[in-house]
Structure formats: structure tokens, C-alpha cells
Design a protein around this motif. Sequence first.
Motif, PDB file in Angstrom:
ATOM      1  N   LYS A 271      54.193   2.494  74.406  1.00 12.03           N
ATOM      2  CA  LYS A 271      53.451   3.608  73.788  1.00 12.03           C
ATOM      3  C   LYS A 271      52.824   3.112  72.494  1.00 12.03           C
ATOM      4  N   PRO A 272      51.894   3.896  71.930  1.00 10.93           N
ATOM      5  CA  PRO A 272      51.328   3.469  70.636  1.00 10.93           C
ATOM      6  C   PRO A 272      52.417   3.397  69.578  1.00 10.93           C
ATOM      7  N   ASN A 273      52.318   2.433  68.659  1.00 10.43           N
ATOM      8  CA  ASN A 273      53.257   2.360  67.542  1.00 10.43           C
ATOM      9  C   ASN A 273      53.242   3.685  66.774  1.00 10.43           C
ATOM     10  N   GLU A 274      54.400   4.047  66.232  1.00  9.63           N
ATOM     11  CA  GLU A 274      54.513   5.330  65.527  1.00  9.63           C
ATOM     12  C   GLU A 274      54.731   5.101  64.037  1.00  9.63           C
ATOM     13  N   PHE A 275      54.190   6.024  63.261  1.00 11.57           N
ATOM     14  CA  PHE A 275      54.329   5.908  61.812  1.00 11.57           C
ATOM     15  C   PHE A 275      54.726   7.269  61.240  1.00 11.57           C
ATOM     16  N   SER A 276      55.638   7.226  60.278  1.00 12.77           N
ATOM     17  CA  SER A 276      56.060   8.462  59.645  1.00 12.77           C
ATOM     18  C   SER A 276      56.601   8.139  58.263  1.00 12.77           C
ATOM     19  N   ARG A 277      56.534   9.126  57.363  1.00 16.40           N
ATOM     20  CA  ARG A 277      57.014   8.893  55.998  1.00 16.40           C
ATOM     21  C   ARG A 277      58.140   9.838  55.642  1.00 16.40           C
ATOM     22  N   GLY A 278      59.081   9.301  54.887  1.00 15.61           N
ATOM     23  CA  GLY A 278      60.165  10.122  54.339  1.00 15.61           C
ATOM     24  C   GLY A 278      60.142   9.998  52.827  1.00 15.61           C
ATOM     25  N   PHE A 279      60.702  11.013  52.164  1.00 17.62           N
ATOM     26  CA  PHE A 279      60.697  11.047  50.699  1.00 17.62           C
ATOM     27  C   PHE A 279      62.135  11.095  50.193  1.00 17.62           C
ATOM     28  N   THR A 280      62.425  10.290  49.210  1.00 18.13           N
ATOM     29  CA  THR A 280      63.738  10.368  48.592  1.00 18.13           C
ATOM     30  C   THR A 280      63.545  10.415  47.079  1.00 18.13           C
TER      31      THR A 280
ATOM     32  N   LYS B 221      58.973   0.038  55.758  1.00 25.93           N
ATOM     33  CA  LYS B 221      60.110  -0.334  56.595  1.00 25.93           C
ATOM     34  C   LYS B 221      59.640  -0.406  58.050  1.00 25.93           C
ATOM     35  N   SER B 222      59.874  -1.541  58.708  1.00 22.83           N
ATOM     36  CA  SER B 222      59.551  -1.652  60.126  1.00 22.83           C
ATOM     37  C   SER B 222      60.849  -1.545  60.918  1.00 22.83           C
ATOM     38  N   THR B 223      60.791  -0.861  62.055  1.00 22.68           N
ATOM     39  CA  THR B 223      61.994  -0.600  62.834  1.00 22.68           C
ATOM     40  C   THR B 223      61.635  -0.355  64.294  1.00 22.68           C
ATOM     41  N   THR B 224      62.676  -0.409  65.147  1.00 23.30           N
ATOM     42  CA  THR B 224      62.476   0.004  66.535  1.00 23.30           C
ATOM     43  C   THR B 224      63.103   1.382  66.749  1.00 23.30           C
ATOM     44  N   LYS B 225      63.700   1.929  65.685  1.00 24.70           N
ATOM     45  CA  LYS B 225      64.394   3.219  65.814  1.00 24.70           C
ATOM     46  C   LYS B 225      63.411   4.374  65.665  1.00 24.70           C
ATOM     47  N   GLN B 226      63.823   5.532  66.175  1.00 23.57           N
ATOM     48  CA  GLN B 226      63.005   6.741  66.037  1.00 23.57           C
ATOM     49  C   GLN B 226      62.937   7.169  64.581  1.00 23.57           C
ATOM     50  N   LEU B 227      61.756   7.518  64.137  1.00 22.39           N
ATOM     51  CA  LEU B 227      61.540   7.895  62.735  1.00 22.39           C
ATOM     52  C   LEU B 227      61.794   9.398  62.566  1.00 22.39           C
ATOM     53  N   THR B 228      63.062   9.744  62.652  1.00 19.11           N
ATOM     54  CA  THR B 228      63.462  11.149  62.549  1.00 19.11           C
ATOM     55  C   THR B 228      64.053  11.419  61.173  1.00 19.11           C
ATOM     56  N   SER B 229      64.422  12.681  60.935  1.00 18.37           N
ATOM     57  CA  SER B 229      65.056  13.005  59.651  1.00 18.37           C
ATOM     58  C   SER B 229      66.378  12.240  59.531  1.00 18.37           C
ATOM     59  N   HIS B 230      67.021  11.974  60.659  1.00 16.18           N
ATOM     60  CA  HIS B 230      68.260  11.197  60.638  1.00 16.18           C
ATOM     61  C   HIS B 230      67.993   9.784  60.138  1.00 16.18           C
ATOM     62  N   TYR B 231      66.897   9.176  60.591  1.00 16.05           N
ATOM     63  CA  TYR B 231      66.551   7.824  60.140  1.00 16.05           C
ATOM     64  C   TYR B 231      66.358   7.818  58.625  1.00 16.05           C
ATOM     65  N   PHE B 232      65.593   8.779  58.114  1.00 14.29           N
ATOM     66  CA  PHE B 232      65.279   8.782  56.682  1.00 14.29           C
ATOM     67  C   PHE B 232      66.474   9.199  55.838  1.00 14.29           C
ATOM     68  N   SER B 233      67.451   9.884  56.436  1.00 12.83           N
ATOM     69  CA  SER B 233      68.601  10.343  55.653  1.00 12.83           C
ATOM     70  C   SER B 233      69.457   9.165  55.171  1.00 12.83           C
ATOM     71  N   GLN B 234      69.285   7.979  55.782  1.00 15.36           N
ATOM     72  CA  GLN B 234      70.080   6.826  55.358  1.00 15.36           C
ATOM     73  C   GLN B 234      69.714   6.372  53.944  1.00 15.36           C
ATOM     74  N   TYR B 235      68.564   6.869  53.455  1.00 15.41           N
ATOM     75  CA  TYR B 235      68.112   6.442  52.130  1.00 15.41           C
ATOM     76  C   TYR B 235      68.534   7.402  51.014  1.00 15.41           C
ATOM     77  N   GLU B 236      69.474   8.270  51.325  1.00 17.99           N
ATOM     78  CA  GLU B 236      69.900   9.244  50.324  1.00 17.99           C
ATOM     79  C   GLU B 236      71.389   9.483  50.435  1.00 17.99           C
ATOM     80  N   PRO B 237      72.282   8.971  49.555  1.00 19.68           N
ATOM     81  CA  PRO B 237      71.931   8.031  48.495  1.00 19.68           C
ATOM     82  C   PRO B 237      71.723   6.626  49.057  1.00 19.68           C
ATOM     83  N   ASP B 238      71.095   5.797  48.266  1.00 14.25           N
ATOM     84  CA  ASP B 238      70.838   4.433  48.712  1.00 14.25           C
ATOM     85  C   ASP B 238      70.619   3.542  47.502  1.00 14.25           C
ATOM     86  N   ASN B 239      71.310   2.430  47.497  1.00 15.83           N
ATOM     87  CA  ASN B 239      71.268   1.505  46.378  1.00 15.83           C
ATOM     88  C   ASN B 239      69.837   1.031  46.074  1.00 15.83           C
ATOM     89  N   GLN B 240      69.139   0.620  47.119  1.00 18.11           N
ATOM     90  CA  GLN B 240      67.801   0.061  46.927  1.00 18.11           C
ATOM     91  C   GLN B 240      66.827   1.099  46.386  1.00 18.11           C
TER      92      GLN B 240
END
Lengths: 81, 320
Positions: B232-241, B183-202
Motif C-alpha cells: 500500500k502507499p506509505n503512510e504518514f501521521s503526526r503526534g504531539f507531545t 521517526k520511520s517505522t513499520t508499525k501503525q501510526l495510531t494513538s497507541h504508537y504516539f503514546s510511547q513518547y509521553e513521558p519520554d526521555n528523548q
Amino acid sequence: MNDIDTLMARIEEINALGADEVTPDDEAKLIEYIRQLRGKKASGEKPSRSGKMSIEDMIAMLPISKPSASAGGGIKLTRKL
Amino acid sequence: MTDSCFLPGTKLQFALDSTSLSAFKRCPRYYQYYILEGWRHRLESIHLRFGTEIHLAMQGYDVSRANGIKHEEAIQNVVHDLLQRTADWEVDRQSDSGKYKNRTNLVILVVDYLDTVARDDPAKTYIKSDGKPAVELSFRFELDWWPAIGPQDKASTPQPYILCGHLDRVVEFNNTLMVMDYKSTTKQLTSHYFSQYEPDNQMTLYTLAGGIVLDTPIRGVIISGMRILLEKPNEFSRGFTYRTPDQLEEWLDDLRIVTQMMEAYAEADYWPMNDTSCDKYGGCQYRSICSKSPQVRPNFLKAEFIQLSEEERWNPLKTR
């Protein structure tokens, strides 16, 4: 123009090449420039501004002096509840 | 020419994927405009193109590494292919979207990700039983129910619903099989960002599909987030669902009800608005249309949006 601006300019130059113009050497240079750019940004360097002044820059240039209390003419605000 | 995803003579979609299901669940009227009628905002293509190029770049790299090609050669190949594919891609870099999602930032993001995350990725691409890497897996499988409307020839077997889609990659991570999605985004990769995938249809569909395609349990999805930054340097982070078997079963039970709703709206040829969704998802792109009186909406649609031809409209049966 600082190092980041220079690197971005070089990256844009290669990106501007047509599909049949870009060579493997260009691609290798592009990757290297991107790596250098990453290193510069990681060390805190930022692109210089475009030459236009922002509002913040203009405000920073204005002399700031606190109005004297004895100068008179000040408006005292009261609020009636 | 791709087969239609609709039952003949109806507006009932029997071949479903994450995009079309998410659109319908979000708002039936949104589904009507986006999927059925193919109305697209002039700037929307930037996000779709950017995301597609990211997926293709990752696919190229994953396949190369799975075939034993070293990182430096793999990244050179990825950059070459990316530059070739996007040579004619023009973006208005003065627009809010184009400022971030353009060809230059795309190449920078891809190289940064491959260097800093993919090079020594602890999540290893799963190798299927046929020896091929589990990347860009297209799936298509039939459900065990079918539409109650549409052409019903009693002599032949009715067309069941089909679930379709593409999995970016299946990986082994901590002795567990997971789907990986970029997923590419301009948003901050926080726990809030990843929480949108739980629950999630896709993510639920991907977990379900992964297990069916590979015939082995998949625990869930790793969302590999890429944040585009300019100074700033591009940021990368992973979330698990994760999804339990019960959750997957529940999703299928819900899907049966959802398809009944789709049948009802298709039969009525009317898709109602979900007017509690308008401000969600960053604000619906059709809000300016739905806020107008019904009689004038067609005029505003034509003025503000581009309508795709029938062949160009979203079709889960189209192979990538």
C-alpha cells in the motif's frame, strides 16, 4: 507482470546504477516512477506474486466439499467434565 | 579525533545525550554493553543507517525550502544526494529488517513524504535571529552540577555534566514553537504508537534543549511518523507531545539522581541488569547474552555481536 511490477523494476534499475553513472535525467525519471507507483497503490493495485504459489493460493484451488452425514465413519467427540 | 565523553581514567560519562541516557535508564547492563563496550548486533546497523538517511534527506529539503528553493528542485537535490550517499549501501533484503529498510524503500519513502507532507507543510521552519533556518541544530550545554568521582584537582574547576544532541528541526505551528522529530517505522501510526513518547526521555530533552539553544520557550515535540508499507502507499501521521516548565524541571531533578547512580556503578565497575526490561522495547537485543550464565557470556557476545573499536563507539561529543 502488472504496472506496479513494471514501475518497481524501473525503480530498481535506476537504483542499481553506480554513483557516477546515474544522471539528472535518471533521477527525474526515478521521482516520476515513484509518483506513479504511489498513484497505482492508492487506487488499490498490488504487486503480482513472484510466480511461487502461496499456501493460501494452493488451498483456494482445492475443491471443498462438506462430508456427508450419512457417509458414516464420522467420529463423534464427547467431552467428559 | 573526538574528545572522550568519559572522565579520564574512569567509566563515568560526563557528556550525555538522549541515546546514552535512554540506554542507562532502560537497563544499566544494556548501557554497559551498548555504550561502554560497543557491542552491536549485526543487523542493527540497518535501522541506524535508515534513520540517519531519513534525517539527512529531511535536513537537505528543509534547508533548501528555507532558502527559497521550490519543491521540485529541492526534491531533485534530495534524491541526488541520497543516491550518492547510499550508493554502496548493501542490505540483505531477505531479512525481516532488510525487507522494509533498504535503499529502494528509503528513496520511495523520502519522495512520498516530501510530496504528500512536506510540500505544503503547515509547520514552518523557524528562522533564527541570525537568519538561518532552525534545522539540524546541534546543542551542547553544561549542567550546574558535576561528578563526585573521578580525578578531582582542587586547583581547577571540576568538569560539569554536559547535555548534547541534535534537533532535526524547530517549527512554528499554530503560533507555537515546537521541535520536529522524524521517526520511520513499520508499525501503525495510531494513538497507541504516539503514546510511547509521553513521558519520554528523548522528547523531554529535546524540549529542554530547544528552549536553551534558541533562548525562547519550546512547547514540546511534533513526532512526524513515516510508516513503511510494501503493498500500500506509505503512510504518514503526526503526534504531539508537550512538556510544561514544571515537567522540564522535574526531568532535570531526576537527572541529578540518575547521574549519581551512574557514578555509583562506574565506581563499582559493575552495571546491574534491570531484568524487568528484557521483554520491553521489542525485546532487548542482549537478552540471549544475559540469559546465559555469567562465565560464558563473553564467548556468546563475541559469537553473536560485533564490538566497535573505541573510536567507533557512541560518543555524544562527536559532531555529525
